[in-house]
Design a protein around this motif. Structure first.
Motif, mmCIF file in Angstrom:
data_model
loop_
_atom_site.group_PDB
_atom_site.id
_atom_site.type_symbol
_atom_site.label_atom_id
_atom_site.label_comp_id
_atom_site.label_asym_id
_atom_site.label_seq_id
_atom_site.Cartn_x
_atom_site.Cartn_y
_atom_site.Cartn_z
ATOM 1 N N GLU A 24 14.754 -15.129 10.162
ATOM 2 C CA GLU A 24 15.012 -14.276 11.337
ATOM 3 C C GLU A 24 16.080 -14.915 12.228
ATOM 4 O O GLU A 24 16.991 -14.247 12.711
ATOM 5 N N LYS A 25 15.951 -16.239 12.409
ATOM 6 C CA LYS A 25 16.908 -16.958 13.262
ATOM 7 C C LYS A 25 18.315 -16.898 12.642
ATOM 8 O O LYS A 25 19.301 -16.626 13.313
ATOM 9 N N TRP B 265 19.534 -14.845 10.211
ATOM 10 C CA TRP B 265 20.099 -13.583 9.747
ATOM 11 C C TRP B 265 19.558 -12.352 10.472
ATOM 12 O O TRP B 265 19.660 -11.232 9.951
ATOM 13 N N GLY B 266 18.977 -12.573 11.671
ATOM 14 C CA GLY B 266 18.371 -11.462 12.405
ATOM 15 C C GLY B 266 19.289 -10.256 12.532
ATOM 16 O O GLY B 266 18.861 -9.110 12.410
ATOM 17 N N LYS B 267 20.592 -10.511 12.723
ATOM 18 C CA LYS B 267 21.525 -9.383 12.946
ATOM 19 C C LYS B 267 21.609 -8.461 11.727
ATOM 20 O O LYS B 267 21.915 -7.280 11.856
ATOM 21 N N TYR B 268 21.375 -9.003 10.537
ATOM 22 C CA TYR B 268 21.444 -8.153 9.337
ATOM 23 C C TYR B 268 20.167 -7.318 9.167
ATOM 24 O O TYR B 268 20.198 -6.213 8.658
ATOM 25 N N SER C 198 18.023 -6.396 11.656
ATOM 26 C CA SER C 198 17.695 -5.466 12.737
ATOM 27 C C SER C 198 18.616 -4.239 12.667
ATOM 28 O O SER C 198 19.489 -4.164 11.825
ATOM 29 N N GLY C 199 18.382 -3.279 13.547
ATOM 30 C CA GLY C 199 19.210 -2.064 13.549
ATOM 31 C C GLY C 199 18.372 -0.839 13.255
ATOM 32 O O GLY C 199 17.167 -0.925 13.052
ATOM 33 N N TYR D 254 9.600 -8.189 10.316
ATOM 34 C CA TYR D 254 10.119 -6.810 10.288
ATOM 35 C C TYR D 254 9.094 -5.905 9.603
ATOM 36 O O TYR D 254 9.279 -5.491 8.443
ATOM 37 N N TYR E 203 24.288 -5.909 2.154
ATOM 38 C CA TYR E 203 24.553 -7.355 2.240
ATOM 39 C C TYR E 203 23.687 -8.157 1.274
ATOM 40 O O TYR E 203 22.512 -7.829 1.071
ATOM 41 N N GLU F 208 31.293 -12.389 4.062
ATOM 42 C CA GLU F 208 31.099 -12.069 5.477
ATOM 43 C C GLU F 208 31.032 -13.381 6.267
ATOM 44 O O GLU F 208 31.655 -13.535 7.291
#
Ligand SMILES: C[S@@+](CC[C@H](N)C(=O)[O-])C[C@H]1O[C@@H](n2cnc3c(N)ncnc32)[C@H](O)[C@@H]1O
Length: 302
Positions: free
Chosen positions: A54-55, A57-60, A62-63, A87, A170, A226
């Motif tokens: 989570e720390k 790769w949280g941005k991938y 979430s959403g 999640y 991703y 990326e």
């Protein structure tokens, strides 16, 4: 009639790599059996849950919407269950070629059909489309999995994953980096199969990735970089009074546009070794965070 290679050559080959051609072929042919024996011996006690996902790769994750995730080579589930905990709305497919590993996942207290589906699959041979719809996965996680595959077959794994990834999906990757202390230890013991590829005492194998090799491997198989970086830790074992410099690679790759332009034939390595004829541009080591700034932690890691 095919003649046998000269004896001198056979001896040279064994000395050169440390592992005889016969054994090398056996480790490849029986890779599944060695990993299954690993889980028979260690059950779910060997790897720790990967709480850093989570720390890192949280941005991938979430959403908007329910994310569909594939954990590739899931083992006993040390990546699956932290993802489900962080999640709860995600759906996680998980596969491994070890039947015992899949049994361990399915018997975990947090395994529920509503949020996960684990199945047996050899990623180098079995078509993922038999289990997962084409272009349906947002994120594939590869956590210390690809290193267990021979470099010759790594392109097959990536081509297999491509089929089930959504466009712009991703792949999140974490695995051993070249120069890791564990690699140096292998080098002393004659367990070398080929460049950066070693066999452990239990028959499982480990590849140590350079950023250049990994970048080219993914680019050749239809993914764009990326982010990629070397991640270093000084791991202190106080009881044995040793400090070990460990190195990992952490990376995220995105499906390239025009996703079907790579046929699996094109993706295969050209030679019998992993001397791939890469066409793509590499990220030079100089732009990567190197040399590592080691930070000391007290953990026990493989
Ligand atoms: C070091 S474990 C990592 C497990 C898990 N990803 C985790 O985070 O703990 C590597 C896993 O890859 C699996 N594996 C190796 N080669 C494979 C293949 N060709 N197809 C499917 N799974 C494979 C092994 O059975 C093993 O469970």
């Amino acid at each position: 009639m095919a003649s046998e290679p000269p004896r001198k050559l056979q001896i040279y080959s064994a000395v050169n790599t440390g592992v005889s051609p016969y054994k090398r072929e056996k480790y490849e042919r029986e890779a599944q059996r060695y990993w299954d024996a690993f889980y028979k011996r260690h059950q779910n006690k060997f790897f720790k849950d990967r709480h850093y996902l989570e720390k890192d790769w949280g941005k991938y994750f979430s959403g908007e919407g329910r994310k569909v995730i594939l954990e590739v080579g899931c083992g006993a589930g040390n990546t699956i269950f932290p993802i489900i905990a962080s999640y709860p709305h995600a759906f996680v497919f998980a596969c491994d070629f070890s039947p015992r590993a899949i049994d361990l996942v399915k018997s975990h207290k947090d395994y529920k059909d509503s949020c996960a589906r684990a199945f047996i699959s050899d990623l180098t041979a079995d078509d993922l489309n038999k289990e997962i719809s084409p272009s349906s996965v947002d994120i594939a996680t590869m956590i210390f999995m690809l290193s267990a595959v021979s470099p010759e077959k790594m392109p097959m794994v990536l081509q297999n994953i491509r089929k089930i990834m959504k466009p712009n999906g991703y792949v999140l990757f974490r695995d051993y980096a070249a120069g890791d202390l564990a690699q140096e230890k292998f080098s002393d013991k004659g367990q070398k199969i080929s460049d950066n590829f070693y066999v452990r005492g239990d028959g499982t194998r480990a590849y140590y990735f350079s950023t250049e090799f990994l970048t080219n491997l993914f680019k050749e198989n239809g993914f764009d970089v990326e982010e990629i970086g070397v991640y270093c830790k000084k791991v202190e074992n106080r009881s044995r009074k040793v400090v070990m410099n460990r190195r990992w690679l952490r990376a995220a790759f995105r499906m390239s546009n025009g996703s079907n332009r790579f046929s699996s034939k094109e993706a295969l390595p050209k030679g019998s070794g992993h001397d791939f004829a890469y066409r793509s541009t590499c990220i030079p080591e100089s732009v990567l965070p190197s040399p590592c700034n080691y930070k000391t932690v007290r953990v026990c890691l493989r």
